[in-house]
Scaffold this motif. Structure first.
Motif, mmCIF file in Angstrom:
data_model
loop_
_atom_site.group_PDB
_atom_site.id
_atom_site.type_symbol
_atom_site.label_atom_id
_atom_site.label_comp_id
_atom_site.label_asym_id
_atom_site.label_seq_id
_atom_site.Cartn_x
_atom_site.Cartn_y
_atom_site.Cartn_z
ATOM 1 N N ARG A 100 0.873 -1.179 0.178
ATOM 2 C CA ARG A 100 0.076 -0.125 0.124
ATOM 3 C C ARG A 100 0.975 1.225 0.054
ATOM 4 N N LYS A 158 0.552 4.945 0.899
ATOM 5 C CA LYS A 158 -0.264 5.880 1.993
ATOM 6 C C LYS A 158 0.144 7.080 2.290
ATOM 7 N N GLU A 177 -8.699 3.486 -2.351
ATOM 8 C CA GLU A 177 -9.408 3.454 -1.196
ATOM 9 C C GLU A 177 -9.459 5.010 -0.544
ATOM 10 N N TYR A 232 -0.772 -3.396 5.631
ATOM 11 C CA TYR A 232 -1.457 -3.560 6.586
ATOM 12 C C TYR A 232 -1.508 -4.734 7.417
ATOM 13 N N ARG A 233 -1.235 -4.618 8.943
ATOM 14 C CA ARG A 233 -1.483 -5.832 9.611
ATOM 15 C C ARG A 233 -3.111 -6.288 9.829
ATOM 16 N N ASP A 250 -4.568 -6.319 12.245
ATOM 17 C CA ASP A 250 -5.364 -5.174 13.552
ATOM 18 C C ASP A 250 -5.674 -4.043 12.627
ATOM 19 N N ASN A 251 -5.347 -3.888 11.294
ATOM 20 C CA ASN A 251 -5.200 -2.661 10.893
ATOM 21 C C ASN A 251 -4.483 -1.626 10.911
ATOM 22 N N THR A 252 -3.240 -1.861 11.482
ATOM 23 C CA THR A 252 -2.339 -0.874 11.515
ATOM 24 C C THR A 252 -1.148 -1.235 10.514
ATOM 25 N N PHE A 253 -0.810 0.209 10.116
ATOM 26 C CA PHE A 253 0.139 0.206 8.956
ATOM 27 C C PHE A 253 1.509 -0.009 9.292
#
Length: 640
Positions: free
Chosen positions: A255, A257, A275, A316-317, A319-322
């Protein structure tokens, strides 16, 4: 005979002594005639000393006994000493000290990304007993890619096991592993080794852990952002983001970002974001491959204020942490403009509009410079895609239908002829949104207007085209959820039965079809609640069978958990079966199959909650007819 004569007689050679035959000492006596004296002589008993009488014999016997006792003592000592040694070894082997088990990781503490780095796991057993079922579990973050070999087993993400088996007493050994690091320069990465083992004669399993912190001195990726050093507030700004993979490994599911500065308004990008407005999916980034993203928008701020834009490439992991592999940041300083421009729509700078809604634009301008300006020109560029320009209302100025822009000059607005220092004013126009919004394959639609102003009297023009002020405004378009509902008797998905038209006292079933559509943006948390009249029975049949369709018998209520409706799939549909058994009181009257339906959801683009009611559904008369919405049904007939 005298003594001398006797001696002479005894020692003479020819003297013959005559003895008697019965003389026991006669050597010529036959054996058969031996007596006890003969036996005594024969056994030479006369030569043997008498026990207890000879001092030499007494001494020898005492020495012998001492020797025997010494030998017995020595042998007993050896046996006892051997037993003690064996017992000591056994006791020591049974005594276990956990502090005598040591594990550590060794290797380079400063590493280069994407290079193969070796590490050693050193372990020691300084106990007297051996350790059994020993293994080393390695723990590491996602940014470390371990290289598998035959001595290990990788247990998914972040875990690997090195098998040892038995560790003998007083053993010092090591095991090796290799891997590559992928992360941002300066990242601190922790490697952990846990020695798991079971001491001899103990059933419990124990652990000993050690950690090592590694610092990344480079990254396998790069991100570079090109941004203007200075910009006038309200002007358009362009960010160019270059990224790439400088390693020998192919990567996927990456990603890019971007974190925009405050007061930045996104206009568009090439390629389009995957996104929202700030995240791009990079499905594959091969060895030494590069990419580019161009982002356009407007930015505002006070004079001398610094605006920071930050970019990163990573993943992204769960748990939605980058997790960032590489990052970059740039600053842009806001500078004063001789002219100030701003625009509002319906008295707002952030508007969400629907189909058919009228947009009232007001453009405000002011001379913030230190000299007066002559013959200023204002230009408003309009995106006509979703506007009904046939109904454009313009008090001053003129509209260019070819370039889709409105122009105001001094001939239309006299104040633009001479704009003194501090002078200000405004122009306006209005235009409605089209009543029918068709976006084809587009979603998250906006209406963009860009306003620019210039003058010939600017001593130091900003840009070669002498545009000294600009402002961009975006209006987000919302699309209403479209709900369709109808009932069928003849249906291909669910077979119905019963008389048509319905008859009193007889059961007739129908299939009800529902659909929800939303074309311009995505909907999340979508839900439809249907209320059935008391006389309508839910038959517990629906299609598709994997839908979430929940019936409450006590309230005769059905909840359809739709979930999400994306603009790509356009529509979500479901069919379910109900039946009626009309009573005499319904004779000659129509019967409602569904009282009402309430739809709710969240528009992900506008972040607005959607709430809408669906139509009421009545029973049908004709076998194959489809009646939608409030179609009037025929009357119920009496039973045969």
């Amino acid at each position: 005979m005298g003594l001398e004569d006797l001696n002479e007689e005894l020692y003479r050679r020819n003297v013959k002594i005559v003895r008697k035959q019965n003389d026991i000492f006669d050597p010529e006596r036959k054996d058969s005639e031996n007596t006890s004296a003969d036996i005594f002589q024969k056994k030479e008993l006369w030569q043997q000393p008498v026990k207890g009488m000879d001092p030499i014999e007494v001494l020898n016997e005492t020495t012998y006994k001492k020797k025997v006792r010494i030998i017995a003592f020595v042998i007993s000592g050896i046996i006892i000493l051997s037993s003690l040694v064996v017992a000591t070894i056994k006791i020591r082997s049974m005594i276990f000290d956990e502090t005598q088990v040591v594990v550590s990781i060794s290797g380079s503490k400063d590493v280069v990304s994407a290079e193969e780095i070796p590490f050693n796991v050193n372990y020691e057993n300084n106990n007297w007993g051996s350790l059994h079922n020993a293994e080393i579990e390695l723990s590491y973050p996602d940014t470390f890619h371990i290289i598998e070999d035959g001595s290990m087993k990788v247990n998914g993400s972040g875990k690997a096991t090195l098998f040892i088996g038995e560790i003998p007493a007083h053993t010092q050994k090591k095991m090796s592993f290799k891997g590559k690091f992928y992360g941002s320069k300066g990242d601190k990465i922790t490697l952990q080794a846990t020695l798991k083992y079971a001491p001899k004669n103990l059933s419990s399993a124990l652990e000993k852990t050690s950690q090592m912190i590694v610092t990344l001195v480079s990254s396998p990726f790069f991100v570079e952002i090109n941004a203007p050093l200075e910009i006038v507030t309200g002007q358009n700004i362009e960010y160019i983001v270059d990224y790439g993979n400088k390693s020998d490994k192919n990567f996927s599911h990456l990603r890019v970002k971007i974190d925009y500065p405050s007061d930045f308004q996104f206009l568009n990008a090439e390629p389009k974001p995957s996104e929202g407005e700030s995240i791009w999916y990079i499905d594959n980034l091969n060895t030494y491959e590069k990419g580019k993203i161009i982002i356009r928008g407007t930015i505002s701020g006070v004079q001398k204020e610094y605006k920071n834009v930050h970019g990163a490439i990573g993943f992204y992991r769960g748990d939605n942490t980058f997790v960032s592999y590489a990052e970059n940041e740039r600053q842009t300083r806001m500078i004063a403009s001789p002219l100030f421009l701003s625009q509002t729509v319906n008295n707002s700078t952030e508007l969400i509009a629907g189909a058919g809604e009228t947009l009232q634009y007001v453009i405000h301008y002011k001379n913030d410079g230190d000299i007066g300006l002559r013959d200023s020109i204002i230009i408003a560029e309009i995106d006509p895609t979703f506007l009904d320009l046939s109904r454009l209302s313009l008090l001053h100025g003129s509209y260019d239908g070819i370039q889709h822009r409105i122009i105001w000059k001094a001939s239309d607005v006299p104040a633009l002829k001479q704009l003194p220092v501090g002078g200000e004013g405004s122009v306006s126009f209005s235009v409605p949104v089209k009543s029918i919004l068709q976006a084809d394959d587009k979603k998250n639609i906006t209406i963009k207007t860009v306003v620019k102003m210039d003058s010939l009297d600017i001593p130091t023009p900003i840009g070669s085209n002498k545009i000294i002020a600009s402002n961009t405004l975006l209006v987000k378009l919302k699309s209403d959820a479209i709900i369709d509902a109808y009932a069928l008797y003849t249906d291909t998905s669910l077979t119905n039965s019963g008389p048509i038209p319905p008859k009193v006292g007889q059961e007739t079933s129908y299939t009800i079809h529902l659909s929800v559509a939303h074309s311009l943006s995505d909907i999340q948390n979508a839900e439809m609640v249907l209320h059935l009249p008391a006389g309508v029975l839910y038959k517990e049949r629906y299609s598709p069978v994997n839908a979430s369709f929940i019936y409450n018998e006590r309230s005769n209520e059905i909840v359809w958990n739709i979930g999400s409706v994306s603009s790509e799939e356009k529509m979500k549909e479901i069919a379910f079966q109900v039946s009626i058994i009309p009573g005499p009181d319904r004779l000659g009257r129509e019967m409602i199959l569904v009282n009402d339906m309430d739809f709710t959801g969240l528009n992900t683009f506008t972040n607005e909650k959607i709430s809408k009611k669906g139509p009421t559904i009545l029973n049908t008369l004709k076998r194959d007819a489809v009646y939608k919405g409030m179609t009037t049904a025929g009357q119920i007939s009496s039973a045969d």
